[in-house]
Design a protein around this motif. Sequence first.
Motif, PDB file in Angstrom:
ATOM      1  N   LEU A  34       0.870  -1.348   0.129  1.00  0.00           N
ATOM      2  CA  LEU A  34      -0.126  -0.096  -0.110  1.00  0.00           C
ATOM      3  C   LEU A  34       0.870   1.235  -0.058  1.00  0.00           C
ATOM      4  O   LEU A  34       0.466   2.352  -0.675  1.00  0.00           O
ATOM      5  N   THR A  35       2.047   1.315   0.821  1.00  0.00           N
ATOM      6  CA  THR A  35       2.712   2.352   0.846  1.00  0.00           C
ATOM      7  C   THR A  35       3.802   2.634  -0.466  1.00  0.00           C
ATOM      8  O   THR A  35       3.569   3.752  -0.972  1.00  0.00           O
ATOM      9  N   GLN A  36       4.175   1.478  -1.312  1.00  0.00           N
ATOM     10  CA  GLN A  36       4.671   1.495  -2.490  1.00  0.00           C
ATOM     11  C   GLN A  36       3.563   2.121  -3.731  1.00  0.00           C
ATOM     12  O   GLN A  36       3.889   2.926  -4.441  1.00  0.00           O
ATOM     13  N   THR A  37       2.312   1.898  -3.458  1.00  0.00           N
ATOM     14  CA  THR A  37       1.311   2.293  -4.290  1.00  0.00           C
ATOM     15  C   THR A  37       1.138   3.758  -4.071  1.00  0.00           C
ATOM     16  O   THR A  37       0.836   4.553  -4.868  1.00  0.00           O
ATOM     17  N   ALA A  38       1.014   3.971  -2.924  1.00  0.00           N
ATOM     18  CA  ALA A  38       0.607   5.587  -2.527  1.00  0.00           C
ATOM     19  C   ALA A  38       2.052   6.294  -2.949  1.00  0.00           C
ATOM     20  O   ALA A  38       1.660   7.548  -3.670  1.00  0.00           O
ATOM     21  N   VAL A  39       3.274   6.060  -2.838  1.00  0.00           N
ATOM     22  CA  VAL A  39       4.224   6.654  -3.391  1.00  0.00           C
ATOM     23  C   VAL A  39       4.233   6.891  -4.793  1.00  0.00           C
ATOM     24  O   VAL A  39       4.224   7.939  -5.486  1.00  0.00           O
ATOM     25  N   LEU A  40       4.135   5.866  -5.609  1.00  0.00           N
ATOM     26  CA  LEU A  40       3.931   5.900  -7.021  1.00  0.00           C
ATOM     27  C   LEU A  40       2.518   6.792  -7.365  1.00  0.00           C
ATOM     28  O   LEU A  40       2.810   7.545  -8.415  1.00  0.00           O
ATOM     29  N   GLY A  41       1.626   6.810  -6.496  1.00  0.00           N
ATOM     30  CA  GLY A  41       0.224   7.544  -6.997  1.00  0.00           C
ATOM     31  C   GLY A  41       0.871   8.958  -7.127  1.00  0.00           C
ATOM     32  O   GLY A  41       0.608   9.792  -7.494  1.00  0.00           O
ATOM     33  N   GLN A  42       1.473   9.270  -5.698  1.00  0.00           N
ATOM     34  CA  GLN A  42       1.889  10.825  -5.882  1.00  0.00           C
ATOM     35  C   GLN A  42       2.847  11.365  -6.992  1.00  0.00           C
ATOM     36  O   GLN A  42       2.368  12.372  -7.329  1.00  0.00           O
ATOM     37  N   LEU A  43       3.623  10.414  -7.271  1.00  0.00           N
ATOM     38  CA  LEU A  43       4.514  10.613  -8.392  1.00  0.00           C
ATOM     39  C   LEU A  43       3.935  10.826  -9.798  1.00  0.00           C
ATOM     40  O   LEU A  43       4.047  11.542 -10.727  1.00  0.00           O
ATOM     41  N   TYR A  44       2.722   9.833  -9.978  1.00  0.00           N
ATOM     42  CA  TYR A  44       1.866   9.772 -11.099  1.00  0.00           C
ATOM     43  C   TYR A  44       1.301  11.089 -11.253  1.00  0.00           C
ATOM     44  O   TYR A  44       1.165  11.724 -12.364  1.00  0.00           O
ATOM     45  N   ARG A  45       0.642  11.621 -10.085  1.00  0.00           N
ATOM     46  CA  ARG A  45      -0.313  12.784 -10.033  1.00  0.00           C
ATOM     47  C   ARG A  45       0.493  13.943 -10.052  1.00  0.00           C
ATOM     48  O   ARG A  45       0.228  14.975 -10.807  1.00  0.00           O
ATOM     49  N   HIS A  46       1.672  14.328  -9.459  1.00  0.00           N
ATOM     50  CA  HIS A  46       2.349  15.281  -9.234  1.00  0.00           C
ATOM     51  C   HIS A  46       3.544  15.681 -10.018  1.00  0.00           C
ATOM     52  O   HIS A  46       4.153  16.628  -9.585  1.00  0.00           O
ATOM     53  N   GLY A  47       4.077  14.686 -10.516  1.00  0.00           N
ATOM     54  CA  GLY A  47       5.285  14.517 -11.254  1.00  0.00           C
ATOM     55  C   GLY A  47       6.537  14.561 -10.188  1.00  0.00           C
ATOM     56  O   GLY A  47       6.442  13.945  -9.205  1.00  0.00           O
ATOM     57  N   ALA A  48       7.853  14.816 -10.684  1.00  0.00           N
ATOM     58  CA  ALA A  48       8.847  14.891  -9.823  1.00  0.00           C
ATOM     59  C   ALA A  48       8.750  15.714  -8.358  1.00  0.00           C
ATOM     60  O   ALA A  48       8.302  16.696  -8.448  1.00  0.00           O
ATOM     61  N   LEU A  49       9.253  15.003  -7.421  1.00  0.00           N
ATOM     62  CA  LEU A  49       9.079  15.497  -6.283  1.00  0.00           C
ATOM     63  C   LEU A  49      10.254  14.949  -5.242  1.00  0.00           C
ATOM     64  O   LEU A  49      11.079  13.843  -5.673  1.00  0.00           O
ATOM     65  N   THR A  50      10.658  15.900  -4.427  1.00  0.00           N
ATOM     66  CA  THR A  50      11.874  15.270  -3.236  1.00  0.00           C
ATOM     67  C   THR A  50      11.196  14.125  -2.452  1.00  0.00           C
ATOM     68  O   THR A  50       9.938  14.285  -2.277  1.00  0.00           O
ATOM     69  N   PRO A  51      12.025  13.577  -1.872  1.00  0.00           N
ATOM     70  CA  PRO A  51      11.810  12.549  -0.730  1.00  0.00           C
ATOM     71  C   PRO A  51      10.582  13.175   0.382  1.00  0.00           C
ATOM     72  O   PRO A  51       9.808  12.537   0.857  1.00  0.00           O
ATOM     73  N   GLY A  52      11.110  14.333   0.821  1.00  0.00           N
ATOM     74  CA  GLY A  52      10.643  15.004   1.793  1.00  0.00           C
ATOM     75  C   GLY A  52       9.254  15.615   1.408  1.00  0.00           C
ATOM     76  O   GLY A  52       8.274  15.593   2.076  1.00  0.00           O
ATOM     77  N   GLU A  53       9.027  16.012   0.158  1.00  0.00           N
ATOM     78  CA  GLU A  53       7.696  16.437  -0.231  1.00  0.00           C
ATOM     79  C   GLU A  53       6.791  15.300  -0.483  1.00  0.00           C
ATOM     80  O   GLU A  53       5.466  15.126  -0.002  1.00  0.00           O
ATOM     81  N   ILE A  54       7.316  14.119  -0.726  1.00  0.00           N
ATOM     82  CA  ILE A  54       6.461  12.988  -0.788  1.00  0.00           C
ATOM     83  C   ILE A  54       6.019  12.383   0.481  1.00  0.00           C
ATOM     84  O   ILE A  54       4.889  12.298   0.795  1.00  0.00           O
ATOM     85  N   ALA A  55       6.946  12.393   1.458  1.00  0.00           N
ATOM     86  CA  ALA A  55       6.783  12.351   2.899  1.00  0.00           C
ATOM     87  C   ALA A  55       5.653  13.165   3.316  1.00  0.00           C
ATOM     88  O   ALA A  55       4.810  12.816   4.119  1.00  0.00           O
ATOM     89  N   ASP A  56       5.792  14.498   3.122  1.00  0.00           N
ATOM     90  CA  ASP A  56       4.707  15.370   3.620  1.00  0.00           C
ATOM     91  C   ASP A  56       3.438  15.319   3.001  1.00  0.00           C
ATOM     92  O   ASP A  56       2.326  15.071   3.726  1.00  0.00           O
ATOM     93  N   ARG A  57       3.279  14.832   1.681  1.00  0.00           N
ATOM     94  CA  ARG A  57       1.936  14.444   1.170  1.00  0.00           C
ATOM     95  C   ARG A  57       1.495  13.277   1.814  1.00  0.00           C
ATOM     96  O   ARG A  57       0.270  13.246   1.814  1.00  0.00           O
ATOM     97  N   LEU A  58       2.359  12.275   2.110  1.00  0.00           N
ATOM     98  CA  LEU A  58       1.738  11.004   2.717  1.00  0.00           C
ATOM     99  C   LEU A  58       1.622  10.965   4.302  1.00  0.00           C
ATOM    100  O   LEU A  58       1.384  10.112   4.744  1.00  0.00           O
ATOM    101  N   ARG A  59       1.851  12.218   4.863  1.00  0.00           N
ATOM    102  CA  ARG A  59       1.920  12.447   6.145  1.00  0.00           C
ATOM    103  C   ARG A  59       2.858  11.366   6.930  1.00  0.00           C
ATOM    104  O   ARG A  59       2.255  10.798   7.940  1.00  0.00           O
TER     105      ARG A  59
END
Length: 151
Positions: A34-59
Amino acid sequence: MRTDTDLAVARRIRVGVAAYSERIRAERAGFLTLTQTAVLGQLYRHGALTPGEIADRLRAKPQTLTRVFATLQERGLITRTPDPDDRRQALVTITDQGRGMLHVEMRPRDRFAAALITQELTAAERDLLAIAADLLERLATAGAPPVRAEP
Protein backbone atom coordinates in the motif's frame (compact mmCIF):
# COMPACT_ATOMS: atom_id res chain seq x y z
CA MET A 1 -19.39 31.42 6.64
CA ARG A 2 -19.36 27.86 7.98
CA THR A 3 -22.75 26.57 9.06
CA ASP A 4 -23.82 23.52 11.01
CA THR A 5 -25.11 22.12 7.72
CA ASP A 6 -21.68 22.59 6.09
CA LEU A 7 -20.04 20.79 9.01
CA ALA A 8 -22.57 17.95 8.85
CA VAL A 9 -22.04 17.56 5.09
CA ALA A 10 -18.26 17.69 5.53
CA ARG A 11 -18.46 14.99 8.19
CA ARG A 12 -20.65 12.75 6.00
CA ILE A 13 -18.28 13.17 3.06
CA ARG A 14 -15.25 12.40 5.25
CA VAL A 15 -16.85 9.29 6.71
CA GLY A 16 -18.19 8.11 3.34
CA VAL A 17 -14.93 8.69 1.49
CA ALA A 18 -12.94 6.94 4.22
CA ALA A 19 -15.26 3.91 4.23
CA TYR A 20 -15.25 3.75 0.42
CA SER A 21 -11.44 4.07 0.37
CA GLU A 22 -11.04 1.22 2.86
CA ARG A 23 -13.30 -0.99 0.79
CA ILE A 24 -11.60 -0.15 -2.50
CA ARG A 25 -8.08 -0.41 -1.03
CA ALA A 26 -8.71 -4.09 -0.33
CA GLU A 27 -9.07 -4.70 -4.08
CA ARG A 28 -5.55 -4.88 -5.41
CA ALA A 29 -3.27 -6.92 -7.59
CA GLY A 30 -0.78 -7.37 -4.74
CA PHE A 31 2.37 -6.58 -6.68
CA LEU A 32 2.98 -3.47 -4.58
CA THR A 33 2.52 -2.68 -0.91
CA LEU A 34 0.00 0.00 0.00
CA THR A 35 2.86 2.40 0.78
CA GLN A 36 4.61 1.68 -2.52
CA THR A 37 1.31 2.28 -4.31
CA ALA A 38 0.84 5.56 -2.44
CA VAL A 39 4.35 6.77 -3.37
CA LEU A 40 3.91 5.89 -7.04
CA GLY A 41 0.48 7.52 -7.00
CA GLN A 42 1.93 10.78 -5.69
CA LEU A 43 4.60 10.77 -8.39
CA TYR A 44 2.08 9.88 -11.09
CA ARG A 45 -0.25 12.73 -10.09
CA HIS A 46 2.29 15.42 -9.21
CA GLY A 47 5.44 14.71 -11.20
CA ALA A 48 8.96 14.79 -9.78
CA LEU A 49 9.09 15.41 -6.03
CA THR A 50 11.76 15.36 -3.34
CA PRO A 51 11.57 12.54 -0.79
CA GLY A 52 10.55 15.15 1.79
CA GLU A 53 7.70 16.39 -0.39
CA ILE A 54 6.44 12.85 -0.85
CA ALA A 55 6.66 12.22 2.88
CA ASP A 56 4.76 15.45 3.59
CA ARG A 57 2.02 14.51 1.14
CA LEU A 58 1.70 11.05 2.71
CA ARG A 59 1.95 12.43 6.26
CA ALA A 60 4.97 10.20 6.88
CA LYS A 61 8.52 10.76 8.06
CA PRO A 62 11.12 10.71 5.27
CA GLN A 63 13.10 8.04 7.17
CA THR A 64 10.03 5.80 7.09
CA LEU A 65 10.02 5.86 3.30
CA THR A 66 13.76 5.23 2.80
CA ARG A 67 13.32 1.47 2.26
CA VAL A 68 10.26 2.04 0.08
CA PHE A 69 12.26 4.36 -2.20
CA ALA A 70 15.14 1.87 -2.33
CA THR A 71 12.84 -1.02 -3.24
CA LEU A 72 11.01 0.98 -5.90
CA GLN A 73 14.32 2.11 -7.39
CA GLU A 74 15.73 -1.45 -7.37
CA ARG A 75 12.62 -2.60 -9.24
CA GLY A 76 13.05 0.18 -11.82
CA LEU A 77 9.77 1.86 -10.84
CA ILE A 78 11.34 5.21 -9.84
CA THR A 79 14.52 7.11 -10.54
CA ARG A 80 16.34 9.55 -8.30
CA THR A 81 18.31 12.42 -9.78
CA PRO A 82 20.00 15.44 -8.22
CA ASP A 83 17.69 18.43 -7.80
CA PRO A 84 18.99 21.14 -10.17
CA ASP A 85 17.91 23.81 -7.66
CA ASP A 86 19.53 22.14 -4.63
CA ARG A 87 22.20 19.53 -5.38
CA ARG A 88 21.92 18.23 -1.79
CA GLN A 89 18.38 17.06 -2.58
CA ALA A 90 17.21 14.32 -4.91
CA LEU A 91 14.20 14.41 -7.15
CA VAL A 92 12.19 11.21 -7.37
CA THR A 93 10.41 10.48 -10.65
CA ILE A 94 8.14 7.61 -11.66
CA THR A 95 9.43 5.61 -14.63
CA ASP A 96 7.38 4.23 -17.50
CA GLN A 97 7.68 0.82 -15.83
CA GLY A 98 6.42 2.39 -12.59
CA ARG A 99 3.42 3.88 -14.40
CA GLY A 100 2.65 0.46 -15.88
CA MET A 101 2.94 -1.27 -12.52
CA LEU A 102 0.72 1.34 -10.87
CA HIS A 103 -1.87 0.78 -13.61
CA VAL A 104 -1.75 -3.00 -13.05
CA GLU A 105 -2.05 -2.50 -9.29
CA MET A 106 -5.03 -0.14 -9.62
CA ARG A 107 -6.94 -2.07 -12.29
CA PRO A 108 -8.71 -4.43 -9.81
CA ARG A 109 -9.82 -1.42 -7.77
CA ASP A 110 -11.19 0.34 -10.83
CA ARG A 111 -13.01 -2.77 -12.03
CA PHE A 112 -14.48 -3.40 -8.58
CA ALA A 113 -15.62 0.21 -8.25
CA ALA A 114 -17.12 0.20 -11.75
CA ALA A 115 -19.03 -3.00 -10.96
CA LEU A 116 -20.38 -1.48 -7.74
CA ILE A 117 -21.43 1.69 -9.52
CA THR A 118 -23.17 -0.27 -12.30
CA GLN A 119 -24.86 -2.66 -9.90
CA GLU A 120 -25.92 -0.23 -7.16
CA LEU A 121 -26.68 3.09 -8.84
CA THR A 122 -29.27 4.33 -11.29
CA ALA A 123 -28.22 6.20 -14.42
CA ALA A 124 -29.14 9.51 -12.75
CA GLU A 125 -27.11 8.58 -9.67
CA ARG A 126 -24.12 7.67 -11.87
CA ASP A 127 -24.37 11.10 -13.53
CA LEU A 128 -24.51 12.74 -10.12
CA LEU A 129 -21.54 10.67 -8.94
CA ALA A 130 -19.51 11.89 -11.93
CA ILE A 131 -20.23 15.47 -10.84
CA ALA A 132 -19.33 14.61 -7.23
CA ALA A 133 -16.05 13.05 -8.44
CA ASP A 134 -15.15 16.32 -10.19
CA LEU A 135 -15.93 18.24 -7.01
CA LEU A 136 -13.90 15.88 -4.81
CA GLU A 137 -10.93 16.17 -7.18
CA ARG A 138 -11.22 19.95 -7.00
CA LEU A 139 -11.39 19.88 -3.21
CA ALA A 140 -8.44 17.48 -3.05
CA THR A 141 -6.21 20.01 -4.79
CA ALA A 142 -7.57 23.18 -3.18
CA GLY A 143 -4.90 24.96 -1.18
CA ALA A 144 -2.24 22.44 -2.21
CA PRO A 145 1.31 23.78 -2.44
CA PRO A 146 2.70 24.21 -5.93
CA VAL A 147 4.45 21.09 -7.19
CA ARG A 148 7.24 20.60 -9.69
CA ALA A 149 6.29 19.56 -13.18
CA GLU A 150 7.76 16.30 -14.38
CA PRO A 151 10.94 16.90 -16.42
